[in-house]
Design a protein around this motif. Structure first.
Motif, PDB file in Angstrom:
ATOM      1  N   CYS A   1      39.050  46.621  49.265  1.00 13.54           N
ATOM      2  CA  CYS A   1      39.032  45.152  49.305  1.00 13.54           C
ATOM      3  C   CYS A   1      39.905  44.622  50.436  1.00 13.54           C
ATOM      4  N   THR A   2      41.083  45.195  50.596  1.00 20.85           N
ATOM      5  CA  THR A   2      41.965  44.761  51.672  1.00 20.85           C
ATOM      6  C   THR A   2      41.365  45.087  53.029  1.00 20.85           C
ATOM      7  N   GLY A   3      40.753  46.261  53.136  1.00 20.04           N
ATOM      8  CA  GLY A   3      40.104  46.650  54.393  1.00 20.04           C
ATOM      9  C   GLY A   3      38.990  45.692  54.772  1.00 20.04           C
ATOM     10  N   LEU A   4      38.171  45.307  53.776  1.00 18.37           N
ATOM     11  CA  LEU A   4      37.076  44.371  54.035  1.00 18.37           C
ATOM     12  C   LEU A   4      37.619  42.991  54.412  1.00 18.37           C
ATOM     13  N   ALA A   5      38.699  42.579  53.747  1.00 17.16           N
ATOM     14  CA  ALA A   5      39.302  41.275  54.044  1.00 17.16           C
ATOM     15  C   ALA A   5      39.830  41.232  55.481  1.00 17.16           C
ATOM     16  N   LEU A   6      40.393  42.337  55.932  1.00 20.04           N
ATOM     17  CA  LEU A   6      40.926  42.399  57.297  1.00 20.04           C
ATOM     18  C   LEU A   6      39.814  42.393  58.338  1.00 20.04           C
ATOM     19  N   LEU A   7      38.668  42.955  57.972  1.00 21.91           N
ATOM     20  CA  LEU A   7      37.527  42.977  58.894  1.00 21.91           C
ATOM     21  C   LEU A   7      36.919  41.585  59.063  1.00 21.91           C
ATOM     22  N   LYS A   8      37.076  40.759  58.027  1.00 20.76           N
ATOM     23  CA  LYS A   8      36.533  39.390  58.065  1.00 20.76           C
ATOM     24  C   LYS A   8      37.650  38.421  57.680  1.00 20.76           C
ATOM     25  N   LYS A   9      38.672  38.365  58.508  1.00 23.67           N
ATOM     26  CA  LYS A   9      39.883  37.614  58.171  1.00 23.67           C
ATOM     27  C   LYS A   9      39.616  36.144  57.851  1.00 23.67           C
ATOM     28  N   GLU A  10      38.935  35.454  58.755  1.00 29.15           N
ATOM     29  CA  GLU A  10      38.737  34.009  58.589  1.00 29.15           C
ATOM     30  C   GLU A  10      37.905  33.696  57.356  1.00 29.15           C
ATOM     31  N   LYS A  11      36.796  34.421  57.193  1.00 27.64           N
ATOM     32  CA  LYS A  11      35.926  34.159  56.046  1.00 27.64           C
ATOM     33  C   LYS A  11      36.646  34.518  54.739  1.00 27.64           C
ATOM     34  N   SER A  12      37.381  35.623  54.754  1.00 32.97           N
ATOM     35  CA  SER A  12      38.085  36.058  53.551  1.00 32.97           C
ATOM     36  C   SER A  12      39.133  35.041  53.127  1.00 32.97           C
ATOM     37  N   LEU A  13      39.864  34.505  54.108  1.00 32.73           N
ATOM     38  CA  LEU A  13      40.885  33.507  53.806  1.00 32.73           C
ATOM     39  C   LEU A  13      40.246  32.235  53.259  1.00 32.73           C
ATOM     40  N   GLU A  14      39.127  31.858  53.860  1.00 32.45           N
ATOM     41  CA  GLU A  14      38.399  30.672  53.379  1.00 32.45           C
ATOM     42  C   GLU A  14      37.941  30.863  51.936  1.00 32.45           C
ATOM     43  N   MET A  15      37.390  32.054  51.643  1.00 34.44           N
ATOM     44  CA  MET A  15      36.903  32.335  50.300  1.00 34.44           C
ATOM     45  C   MET A  15      38.049  32.432  49.288  1.00 34.44           C
ATOM     46  N   LYS A  16      39.179  32.980  49.706  1.00 35.12           N
ATOM     47  CA  LYS A  16      40.339  33.056  48.820  1.00 35.12           C
ATOM     48  C   LYS A  16      40.785  31.667  48.398  1.00 35.12           C
ATOM     49  N   ASN A  17      40.795  30.742  49.363  1.00 31.22           N
ATOM     50  CA  ASN A  17      41.189  29.365  49.064  1.00 31.22           C
ATOM     51  C   ASN A  17      40.175  28.694  48.144  1.00 31.22           C
ATOM     52  N   LYS A  18      38.887  28.918  48.418  1.00 33.45           N
ATOM     53  CA  LYS A  18      37.837  28.308  47.600  1.00 33.45           C
ATOM     54  C   LYS A  18      37.866  28.827  46.162  1.00 33.45           C
ATOM     55  N   THR A  19      37.973  30.145  46.024  1.00 33.84           N
ATOM     56  CA  THR A  19      37.970  30.712  44.667  1.00 33.84           C
ATOM     57  C   THR A  19      39.233  30.341  43.909  1.00 33.84           C
ATOM     58  N   ALA A  20      40.352  30.228  44.617  1.00 36.24           N
ATOM     59  CA  ALA A  20      41.601  29.822  43.968  1.00 36.24           C
ATOM     60  C   ALA A  20      41.493  28.392  43.444  1.00 36.24           C
ATOM     61  N   LYS A  21      40.905  27.490  44.250  1.00 36.63           N
ATOM     62  CA  LYS A  21      40.726  26.099  43.838  1.00 36.63           C
ATOM     63  C   LYS A  21      39.784  25.993  42.648  1.00 36.63           C
ATOM     64  N   ALA A  22      38.791  26.897  42.604  1.00 34.65           N
ATOM     65  CA  ALA A  22      37.804  26.848  41.535  1.00 34.65           C
ATOM     66  C   ALA A  22      38.403  27.127  40.156  1.00 34.65           C
ATOM     67  N   VAL A  23      39.500  27.870  40.127  1.00 38.32           N
ATOM     68  CA  VAL A  23      40.088  28.226  38.829  1.00 38.32           C
ATOM     69  C   VAL A  23      41.466  27.607  38.616  1.00 38.32           C
ATOM     70  N   VAL A  24      41.902  26.763  39.547  1.00 44.01           N
ATOM     71  CA  VAL A  24      43.249  26.193  39.434  1.00 44.01           C
ATOM     72  C   VAL A  24      43.398  25.339  38.178  1.00 44.01           C
ATOM     73  N   SER A  25      42.322  24.700  37.763  1.00 38.17           N
ATOM     74  CA  SER A  25      42.390  23.835  36.581  1.00 38.17           C
ATOM     75  C   SER A  25      42.465  24.630  35.277  1.00 38.17           C
ATOM     76  N   LYS A  26      42.250  25.939  35.365  1.00 37.64           N
ATOM     77  CA  LYS A  26      42.311  26.797  34.177  1.00 37.64           C
ATOM     78  C   LYS A  26      43.742  27.151  33.796  1.00 37.64           C
ATOM     79  N   ILE A  27      44.685  26.808  34.680  1.00 35.89           N
ATOM     80  CA  ILE A  27      46.092  27.157  34.447  1.00 35.89           C
ATOM     81  C   ILE A  27      46.902  25.877  34.252  1.00 35.89           C
ATOM     82  N   TYR A  28      47.755  25.831  33.250  1.00 36.47           N
ATOM     83  CA  TYR A  28      48.601  24.655  33.002  1.00 36.47           C
ATOM     84  C   TYR A  28      49.687  24.552  34.066  1.00 36.47           C
TER      85      TYR A  28
END
Length: 276
Positions: A249-276
């Motif tokens: 997973c880390t290797g793939l993220a490094l190969l696609k740095k910009e897209k991976s960072l964008e997706m990390k932010n998107k997926t994090a925002k998608a579940v942020v409301s699940k945490i108090y």
């Protein structure tokens, strides 16, 4: 205590063929090693074929190789209890040491060349499927979650029937990650065989470099912690699997740095409301 496996083997020894006696002799001299061997390992050590090992197991009244190893492990465990009479005094140190060793051992066993080859396959895959049953199935689900966080869709299939059906639909553009510590998990091997017959590329993650699952793998990522049949699903083995998953997973993220960072932010925002 059950009848010792040594007594069982000795009682059947005269009725075994010459090849089967080779297996019996090696086992009798190496009980504590054999519980960590794949069927391929034992066949190599005894200088016989895998079918001879399986035939030997049935000759001495056992259903197969895994039951054979389980019987040895149970015997050794009972003998150890009788001899020592107690568990290790410092369980925290014992478990932490085993976990650290498992990761260090995995790091030393995986070659950078194999890891890069696996990353290349994953990067070009049209679809990605992760096969695993039992505790390896749990690792498959975790791998799916890790990949999703960096924007990579993968299916984690833990049901043997669904694995087989999914494998039958694959092509040479698809990749399967097959998880099996022993490398001898029947359901996973059968599904991987089907996938391979349909042209899919296979990455096997297993402790045993010579085990049945490796026959169908394009790339084998060897690592982990060996476990006896009494330790199935052990934390150290799972930590090792997760370490390899993390490398991928880390290797793939490094190969696609910009897209991976964008997706990390998107997926994090998608579940942020699940945490108090």
């Amino acid at each position: 205590m059950k009848k010792p496996i040594t007594e069982i083997i000795n009682s059947y020894f005269p009725s075994l063929t010459n090849s089967e006696q080779k297996v019996a002799s090696f086992v009798l001299d190496n009980l504590e090693k054999v519980i960590f061997y794949s069927v391929t390992d034992l066949a190599d050590e005894a200088a016989v074929g895998e079918t001879t090992v399986l035939r030997f197991c049935r000759k001495i009244g056992l259903k197969g190789y895994q039951e054979f190893k389980l019987t040895i492990a149970q015997n050794l465990s009972e003998e150890k209890k009788e001899k020592n009479g107690s568990e290790p005094s410092n369980i925290i140190h014992s478990i932490s040491s085993n976990s650290v060793y498992a990761i260090e051992n995995t790091a030393s066993m995986i070659s950078e060349e194999d890891l890069n080859a696996a990353l290349a396959l994953l990067q070009e895959a049209h679809s990605l499927h992760i096969f695993g049953v039992g505790s390896s199935g749990i690792t498959a689900l975790d791998a799916k979650s890790r990949l999703l966080r960096i924007g990579i869709q993968a299916s984690a299939i833990t049901d043997s029937h669904l694995q087989a059906m999914s494998a039958a639909t694959l092509s040479d553009q698809d990749v399967v990650i097959a998880l099996s510590i022993s490398g001898s998990t029947r359901d996973t091997i059968e599904s991987v065989k089907i996938a391979k017959e349909n042209g899919a590329k296979v990455i096997a993650i297993t402790y045993y470099s010579r085990s049945p699952i490796t026959q169908f793998a394009d790339i084998v990522l060897v690592g982990g912690a060996k476990e006896s049949p009494l330790e199935g699903g052990s934390l150290t083995a799972k930590i090792s699997q997760l370490f390899v998953v993390d490398l991928l997973c880390t290797g793939l993220a490094l190969l696609k740095k910009e897209k991976s960072l964008e997706m990390k932010n998107k997926t994090a925002k998608a579940v942020v409301s699940k945490i108090y």
